[in-house]
Design a protein around this motif. Sequence first.
Motif, PDB file in Angstrom:
ATOM      1  N   ARG A  25      -3.533   9.113  -9.732  1.00 57.25           N
ATOM      2  CA  ARG A  25      -3.922  10.277 -10.533  1.00 57.25           C
ATOM      3  C   ARG A  25      -3.364  11.574  -9.943  1.00 57.25           C
ATOM      4  O   ARG A  25      -3.098  12.537 -10.674  1.00 57.25           O
ATOM      5  CB  ARG A  25      -5.448  10.342 -10.620  1.00 57.25           C
ATOM      6  CG  ARG A  25      -5.983  11.471 -11.468  1.00 57.25           C
ATOM      7  CD  ARG A  25      -7.494  11.435 -11.519  1.00 57.25           C
ATOM      8  NE  ARG A  25      -7.973  10.341 -12.375  1.00 57.25           N
ATOM      9  CZ  ARG A  25      -8.058  10.438 -13.697  1.00 57.25           C
ATOM     10  NH1 ARG A  25      -7.699  11.536 -14.310  1.00 57.25           N
ATOM     11  NH2 ARG A  25      -8.513   9.445 -14.409  1.00 57.25           N
ATOM     12  N   ILE A  26      -3.184  11.602  -8.634  1.00 56.31           N
ATOM     13  CA  ILE A  26      -2.602  12.781  -7.978  1.00 56.31           C
ATOM     14  C   ILE A  26      -1.088  12.615  -7.857  1.00 56.31           C
ATOM     15  O   ILE A  26      -0.315  13.497  -8.233  1.00 56.31           O
ATOM     16  CB  ILE A  26      -3.212  12.961  -6.555  1.00 56.31           C
ATOM     17  CG1 ILE A  26      -4.724  13.081  -6.610  1.00 56.31           C
ATOM     18  CG2 ILE A  26      -2.567  14.156  -5.859  1.00 56.31           C
ATOM     19  CD1 ILE A  26      -5.228  14.339  -7.251  1.00 56.31           C
ATOM     20  N   ALA A  27      -0.663  11.460  -7.349  1.00 54.97           N
ATOM     21  CA  ALA A  27       0.746  11.279  -6.987  1.00 54.97           C
ATOM     22  C   ALA A  27       1.676  11.398  -8.193  1.00 54.97           C
ATOM     23  O   ALA A  27       2.692  12.101  -8.130  1.00 54.97           O
ATOM     24  CB  ALA A  27       0.941   9.931  -6.298  1.00 54.97           C
ATOM     25  N   VAL A  29       0.130   4.106 -20.642  1.00 52.35           N
ATOM     26  CA  VAL A  29       0.632   3.635 -19.346  1.00 52.35           C
ATOM     27  C   VAL A  29      -0.156   4.291 -18.211  1.00 52.35           C
ATOM     28  O   VAL A  29      -0.608   3.618 -17.282  1.00 52.35           O
ATOM     29  CB  VAL A  29       2.141   3.937 -19.204  1.00 52.35           C
ATOM     30  CG1 VAL A  29       2.612   3.639 -17.786  1.00 52.35           C
ATOM     31  CG2 VAL A  29       2.935   3.123 -20.209  1.00 52.35           C
ATOM     32  N   LEU A  30      -0.337   5.610 -18.316  1.00 57.44           N
ATOM     33  CA  LEU A  30      -1.031   6.320 -17.240  1.00 57.44           C
ATOM     34  C   LEU A  30      -2.475   5.843 -17.109  1.00 57.44           C
ATOM     35  O   LEU A  30      -2.981   5.667 -16.005  1.00 57.44           O
ATOM     36  CB  LEU A  30      -0.987   7.831 -17.473  1.00 57.44           C
ATOM     37  CG  LEU A  30       0.364   8.504 -17.203  1.00 57.44           C
ATOM     38  CD1 LEU A  30       0.290   9.994 -17.474  1.00 57.44           C
ATOM     39  CD2 LEU A  30       0.842   8.252 -15.777  1.00 57.44           C
ATOM     40  N   THR A  31      -3.112   5.616 -18.248  1.00 56.15           N
ATOM     41  CA  THR A  31      -4.491   5.122 -18.194  1.00 56.15           C
ATOM     42  C   THR A  31      -4.549   3.833 -17.383  1.00 56.15           C
ATOM     43  O   THR A  31      -5.405   3.653 -16.509  1.00 56.15           O
ATOM     44  CB  THR A  31      -5.015   4.858 -19.621  1.00 56.15           C
ATOM     45  OG1 THR A  31      -4.767   6.019 -20.408  1.00 56.15           O
ATOM     46  CG2 THR A  31      -6.516   4.556 -19.622  1.00 56.15           C
ATOM     47  N   TYR A  32      -3.569   2.943 -17.679  1.00 56.92           N
ATOM     48  CA  TYR A  32      -3.538   1.662 -16.977  1.00 56.92           C
ATOM     49  C   TYR A  32      -3.242   1.870 -15.484  1.00 56.92           C
ATOM     50  O   TYR A  32      -3.932   1.316 -14.625  1.00 56.92           O
ATOM     51  CB  TYR A  32      -2.480   0.751 -17.620  1.00 56.92           C
ATOM     52  CG  TYR A  32      -2.279  -0.536 -16.874  1.00 56.92           C
ATOM     53  CD1 TYR A  32      -3.220  -1.565 -16.947  1.00 56.92           C
ATOM     54  CD2 TYR A  32      -1.150  -0.724 -16.076  1.00 56.92           C
ATOM     55  CE1 TYR A  32      -3.047  -2.744 -16.253  1.00 56.92           C
ATOM     56  CE2 TYR A  32      -0.966  -1.898 -15.376  1.00 56.92           C
ATOM     57  CZ  TYR A  32      -1.923  -2.906 -15.456  1.00 56.92           C
ATOM     58  OH  TYR A  32      -1.748  -4.069 -14.758  1.00 56.92           O
ATOM     59  N   VAL A  33      -2.230   2.695 -15.203  1.00 59.43           N
ATOM     60  CA  VAL A  33      -1.818   2.898 -13.806  1.00 59.43           C
ATOM     61  C   VAL A  33      -2.942   3.550 -13.006  1.00 59.43           C
ATOM     62  O   VAL A  33      -3.212   3.163 -11.865  1.00 59.43           O
ATOM     63  CB  VAL A  33      -0.530   3.756 -13.742  1.00 59.43           C
ATOM     64  CG1 VAL A  33      -0.175   4.100 -12.293  1.00 59.43           C
ATOM     65  CG2 VAL A  33       0.627   3.036 -14.392  1.00 59.43           C
ATOM     66  N   PHE A  34      -3.626   4.507 -13.596  1.00 59.98           N
ATOM     67  CA  PHE A  34      -4.711   5.184 -12.878  1.00 59.98           C
ATOM     68  C   PHE A  34      -5.849   4.207 -12.591  1.00 59.98           C
ATOM     69  O   PHE A  34      -6.486   4.258 -11.548  1.00 59.98           O
ATOM     70  CB  PHE A  34      -5.256   6.364 -13.690  1.00 59.98           C
ATOM     71  CG  PHE A  34      -4.291   7.533 -13.786  1.00 59.98           C
ATOM     72  CD1 PHE A  34      -3.090   7.527 -13.089  1.00 59.98           C
ATOM     73  CD2 PHE A  34      -4.598   8.641 -14.570  1.00 59.98           C
ATOM     74  CE1 PHE A  34      -2.212   8.589 -13.177  1.00 59.98           C
ATOM     75  CE2 PHE A  34      -3.723   9.713 -14.662  1.00 59.98           C
ATOM     76  CZ  PHE A  34      -2.524   9.687 -13.974  1.00 59.98           C
TER      77      PHE A  34
END
Lengths: 266, 210
Positions: A127-129, A55-60
């Motif tokens: 990536r920060i938030a 999920v994070l990979t996609y969101v980033f």
Amino acid sequence: MESSTIPISNWQLAFTVLLVLITGGISAFLKLGLLKPLLWGTVRTFVQLSLIGYVLTYVFKTNNIWLVVFMITVMCIIASKTAVKRTPNVPDYPSALAFAALLASTYLVGTIVVVLIISPEPWYSARIAIPIFGMILGNSMNGIALSLDRLYGDVRARVAEVEAMLTFGATPWEAVRSSVRESVRSGMTPTINSLMVVGLVSLPGMMTGQILGGADPRDAVRYQIVVMLMIAAAVAIGCLLLVGLSYKKMFNRDGALQSFMLQSRK
Amino acid sequence: MLFSFKDITYTLGFEQTREITVSGSVADGEALVVRGPSGAGKSTLLRILARLQSSGEGDVFLGEKNWLEIPATAWRVSVHYLAQKPALFDGTVAANLAIPFETSVCSKKVFDTELAKTIMNKILLPVSLWEQDARTLSGGEAARLTFVRALLIEPKILLLDEPTAALDENARHAFYDVLKDWLEKEGRAAVLISHINDYEGLKRVSFLDI
């Protein structure tokens, strides 16, 4: 920042199951009855983290502001549900209030940190938030759970004094003021304690992560200072908001204590 | 009538609930003694009259005024409930007597230390207790201290829940002497629960059986 993380291969990851076997061995040897929750917890750790990795990979990659807001709001919902679930003094506490308190405190402090202090490009950089908001939420969640439990526990324990105050003409606020103070204090104590010993007793997870990731420890320290102070602020605001929203629920419209506060816990 | 209540209705018990309806009144200078077996709902009645818990129905009048015309906070000072278990706070005896004056409703009233000491003397509480930690008082001393504190906020109606339960013979007489003197002044009355018929020192007594 140079990136020199040493990747962990599938085989190396599988090898960590050995650690679970050790924990399980102790549990079995002492008959702690923790074997099932341990296995279930291990499976969940693998599944939840692997999924969130995708999920994070996609969101980033997409880095869409609405997706970031959506994710953080979902995180707030889960955190508020978890916070009110483990408060034995408060049966059936509405998680909506905890959600409101967490949402307000997290967004306020998180936005200040991300936009004003770290100022990435773009300002809502996922990536920060997301990691920053996640750290705030993880700590606020424990803080508000502690203070909520303390508030109800304290008022229950002091019911005679609270009612005496009411007979002197006290408003609900005047009657429970000292319990409110105690509960905010108890919610903030773990955070204050961690401010005291950070770096001496343990290296915080975020800093450890950055160092393992190859960052200069001095840079990691700067980030950690920001994180510690933001957590303290968010916990303080979150506890204050939630306790402020909650104490009135212990009273009826006439400003007298609700009957459930006078009875044994169920 | 200085204080009256009409058709106050409330339920008692959890599984087998009983509904109770009571009416009563007390005139200026009079004491109304509420009688009935344990668990009959005497304390509940007093708590409802003090607006510490809500009732299903009924009206209460202080003088001409209906209870809903008076804010609950001001009502609880005028129609003042004194619990059977004395509620003491952290701090000295003096600090405990001063506590009511911290509320905004009572902040205009003045904590009269001389009056407090006079009443303490009459009720057999030595003034040397003044600086003592209130948490170290005996049950009987604590009960009398909360009674002194109740008088200091100048209520009109005192609702006394077994005020003498923890008192010995002498203290009981002293208590009724102070209560009798208090009732002398115009515009005052008391409603009290007592298991032992020890209110004979009072001048004008009426009864309510529930």
